[in-house]
Design a protein around this motif. Structure first.
Motif, mmCIF file in Angstrom:
data_model
loop_
_atom_site.group_PDB
_atom_site.id
_atom_site.type_symbol
_atom_site.label_atom_id
_atom_site.label_comp_id
_atom_site.label_asym_id
_atom_site.label_seq_id
_atom_site.Cartn_x
_atom_site.Cartn_y
_atom_site.Cartn_z
ATOM 1 N N VAL A 43 0.841 -1.197 0.000
ATOM 2 C CA VAL A 43 0.000 0.000 0.000
ATOM 3 C C VAL A 43 0.878 1.249 0.000
ATOM 4 C CG1 VAL A 43 -1.752 1.287 1.273
ATOM 5 C CG2 VAL A 43 -1.827 -1.220 1.229
ATOM 6 N N ILE A 44 0.580 2.191 -0.891
ATOM 7 C CA ILE A 44 1.351 3.428 -0.948
ATOM 8 C C ILE A 44 0.434 4.626 -0.721
ATOM 9 C CG2 ILE A 44 3.067 2.391 -2.484
ATOM 10 C CD1 ILE A 44 1.838 3.986 -4.784
ATOM 11 N N PRO A 45 0.990 5.742 -0.252
ATOM 12 C CA PRO A 45 0.169 6.923 0.057
ATOM 13 C C PRO A 45 -0.665 7.420 -1.124
ATOM 14 C CG PRO A 45 2.334 7.152 1.047
ATOM 15 C CD PRO A 45 2.394 5.928 0.184
ATOM 16 N N ARG A 46 -0.117 7.361 -2.347
ATOM 17 C CA ARG A 46 -0.879 7.828 -3.515
ATOM 18 C C ARG A 46 -2.211 7.115 -3.625
ATOM 19 N NH1 ARG A 46 1.748 5.577 -8.442
ATOM 20 N NH2 ARG A 46 0.383 3.826 -7.947
ATOM 21 N N GLU A 47 -2.203 5.804 -3.388
ATOM 22 C CA GLU A 47 -3.430 5.040 -3.532
ATOM 23 C C GLU A 47 -4.369 5.228 -2.347
ATOM 24 O OE1 GLU A 47 -4.409 3.804 -6.269
ATOM 25 O OE2 GLU A 47 -2.508 4.385 -7.183
ATOM 26 N N GLN A 48 -3.819 5.475 -1.180
ATOM 27 C CA GLN A 48 -4.682 5.796 -0.037
ATOM 28 C C GLN A 48 -5.423 7.099 -0.287
ATOM 29 O OE1 GLN A 48 -1.540 5.554 2.979
ATOM 30 N NE2 GLN A 48 -2.569 3.779 3.878
ATOM 31 N N GLU A 49 -4.722 8.061 -0.839
ATOM 32 C CA GLU A 49 -5.355 9.345 -1.159
ATOM 33 C C GLU A 49 -6.389 9.176 -2.261
ATOM 34 O OE1 GLU A 49 -4.210 13.837 -2.756
ATOM 35 O OE2 GLU A 49 -2.627 12.346 -2.468
ATOM 36 N N ARG A 50 -6.054 8.387 -3.266
ATOM 37 C CA ARG A 50 -6.981 8.159 -4.378
ATOM 38 C C ARG A 50 -8.258 7.481 -3.884
ATOM 39 N NH1 ARG A 50 -4.163 5.590 -9.385
ATOM 40 N NH2 ARG A 50 -3.917 7.742 -10.016
ATOM 41 N N LEU A 51 -8.107 6.490 -3.008
ATOM 42 C CA LEU A 51 -9.275 5.796 -2.478
ATOM 43 C C LEU A 51 -10.130 6.756 -1.641
ATOM 44 C CD1 LEU A 51 -10.837 3.129 -2.009
ATOM 45 C CD2 LEU A 51 -9.398 2.787 0.016
ATOM 46 N N HIS A 52 -9.471 7.552 -0.801
ATOM 47 C CA HIS A 52 -10.208 8.491 0.038
ATOM 48 C C HIS A 52 -11.000 9.472 -0.814
ATOM 49 C CE1 HIS A 52 -11.164 11.252 3.283
ATOM 50 N NE2 HIS A 52 -10.629 12.240 2.580
ATOM 51 N N LYS A 53 -10.379 9.993 -1.853
ATOM 52 C CA LYS A 53 -11.054 10.967 -2.711
ATOM 53 C C LYS A 53 -12.200 10.311 -3.464
ATOM 54 C CE LYS A 53 -8.594 14.258 -4.735
ATOM 55 N NZ LYS A 53 -8.723 15.458 -3.891
ATOM 56 N N ALA A 54 -12.011 9.075 -3.913
ATOM 57 C CA ALA A 54 -13.071 8.381 -4.627
ATOM 58 C C ALA A 54 -14.261 8.114 -3.725
ATOM 59 C CB ALA A 54 -12.538 7.067 -5.204
ATOM 60 N N GLN A 55 -13.994 7.653 -2.523
ATOM 61 C CA GLN A 55 -15.089 7.346 -1.613
ATOM 62 C C GLN A 55 -15.796 8.612 -1.143
ATOM 63 O OE1 GLN A 55 -13.116 4.886 1.346
ATOM 64 N NE2 GLN A 55 -13.586 3.014 0.203
ATOM 65 N N THR A 56 -15.034 9.676 -0.920
ATOM 66 C CA THR A 56 -15.633 10.946 -0.526
ATOM 67 C C THR A 56 -16.513 11.501 -1.639
ATOM 68 O OG1 THR A 56 -13.754 11.475 0.909
ATOM 69 C CG2 THR A 56 -15.150 13.313 0.208
ATOM 70 N N ALA A 57 -16.005 11.417 -2.861
ATOM 71 C CA ALA A 57 -16.769 11.909 -4.009
ATOM 72 C C ALA A 57 -18.019 11.078 -4.232
ATOM 73 C CB ALA A 57 -15.890 11.894 -5.257
ATOM 74 N N GLU A 58 -17.908 9.777 -4.029
ATOM 75 C CA GLU A 58 -19.073 8.913 -4.210
ATOM 76 C C GLU A 58 -20.163 9.261 -3.200
ATOM 77 O OE1 GLU A 58 -20.019 4.158 -4.640
ATOM 78 O OE2 GLU A 58 -18.507 4.822 -3.208
ATOM 79 N N LEU A 59 -19.760 9.477 -1.985
ATOM 80 C CA LEU A 59 -20.733 9.831 -0.957
ATOM 81 C C LEU A 59 -21.401 11.171 -1.256
ATOM 82 C CD1 LEU A 59 -18.841 8.745 2.280
ATOM 83 C CD2 LEU A 59 -20.922 7.724 1.331
ATOM 84 N N ALA A 60 -20.617 12.066 -1.834
ATOM 85 C CA ALA A 60 -21.147 13.397 -2.153
ATOM 86 C C ALA A 60 -21.891 13.425 -3.476
ATOM 87 C CB ALA A 60 -19.999 14.410 -2.179
ATOM 88 N N GLY A 61 -21.789 12.308 -4.214
ATOM 89 C CA GLY A 61 -22.446 12.253 -5.515
ATOM 90 C C GLY A 61 -21.781 13.133 -6.538
#
Length: 315
Positions: free
Chosen positions: A141-159
């Motif tokens: 696991v690398i920080p780039r992918e942790q950030e990418r996952l966080h942004k994807a999940q946040t965006a999904e929740l926000a629609g």
């Protein structure tokens, strides 16, 4: 009869941004050097494919091995397949979390097991019993992918749509802008045998346990001396439904050139299911083909005449 070795590899087909091109070209060059160096010494096509794919698994640029996309629960879960066109021996692993190089585990299955495919902890146990070290998943696991996952999940929740990281989970599966850095290689050795391998960390924010096309025989990977060797990249679900790798090599067996078969496969993928991706094909006569309908695809080719590599762009 001695053949002239050929190695053709890909490093993903997607809407690669300009700032990612150099890293992809560097990774492709390193993989070509590793794989073709073995072919020049008389190694088998299987050896060359395994080596080239392992280099890309170790390169954080690609969605394979360390640096892979993360699942919904923030873990790396990987799939890989390796196939020998000389005898159809095949090794595959899926949903592995504790192996640094899934393609090397696939090689162990190919060489040492009467079975073809292992998954999850069973695959990890088999690899460990045959000499591979198990690692902690956090090493992949690398920080780039942790950030990418966080942004994807946040965006999904926000629609909302996330344009910085190629879209949230709600991005349509066939969107060519969704990142797919699956890696693969096909090779022809001096003995006239061909082989293929594909390795992936899957899709961003995928449900744990999801398996895509990459490690499935005839879908994301296939090799047969009587037809061709193939590796695909892209959104796995449409590729699986069409068994697109086998579809493409069958066209070569029927007389189509690898280039014509490659383009026909990508056209079929889009026309039938609206799918996007890329493909590399290699015939036992050394002819090659590559095609993609994504904005860009990273690839590399090496023969006795030298190496070519690039990130091709569709108009």
């Amino acid at each position: 009869m001695s053949n002239k070795p050929v190695l053709l590899i890909h490093g993903g087909a997607w809407a690669m941004p300009d700032e990612a091109v150099a890293a992809h070209e560097s990774g492709i060059a390193n993989a070509l050097a590793a794989g073709y160096g073995l072919l020049e010494k008389g190694a088998s096509a299987v050896d060359a494919v395994e080596a080239a794919v392992a280099v890309m698994e170790d390169d954080e640029t690609f969605d394979a091995g360390r640096g892979s996309f993360l699942t919904q629960d923030g873990r790396v879960q990987m799939d890989a397949l390796l196939m020998n066109g000389a005898n159809l021996r095949t090794g595959g692993v899926a949903c592995v979390e504790r192996l640094r190089n899934p393609i090397r585990a696939a090689r162990l299955v190919l060489d040492k097991s009467p079975h073809v495919y292992f998954v999850g902890t069973g695959a990890e146990r088999f690899a460990r019993q045959n000499g591979m070290a198990l690692i902690d998943n956090t090493e992949l696991v690398i920080p780039r992918e942790q950030e990418r996952l966080h942004k994807a999940q946040t965006a999904e929740l926000a629609g909302l749509r996330d344009t910085t990281f190629s879209g949230p989970l709600s991005v349509p599966p066939n969107d060519p802008h969704a990142s797919h850095d699956t890696v693969g290689a096909v090779a022809l050795d001096a003995a006239g045998n061909i082989a293929a391998g594909t390795s992936t960390g899957g899709t961003l924010n995928k449900a744990p346990g999801r398996v895509g096309d990459s490690s499935l025989i005839g879908c994301g990977c296939y090799a047969d001396n009587l037809s061709a060797a193939v590796s695909l990249t892209g959104w796995g679900e449409p590729i699986m439904k069409l068994v697109l790798g086998k579809w493409a090599v069958d066209r070569v067996a029927a007389g189509a050139s690898p280039q014509i078969a490659a383009q026909a496969a990508i056209d079929y993928l889009f026309e039938r299911l609206g799918g996007h991706g890329g493909i590399i094909l290699l015939g036992p006569d050394g002819r090659v083909g590559l095609a993609h309908n994504t904005p860009r695809m990273a690839w590399g080719l090496q023969t006795e005449d030298g190496a070519q590599l690039g990130v091709t762009r569709n108009p």
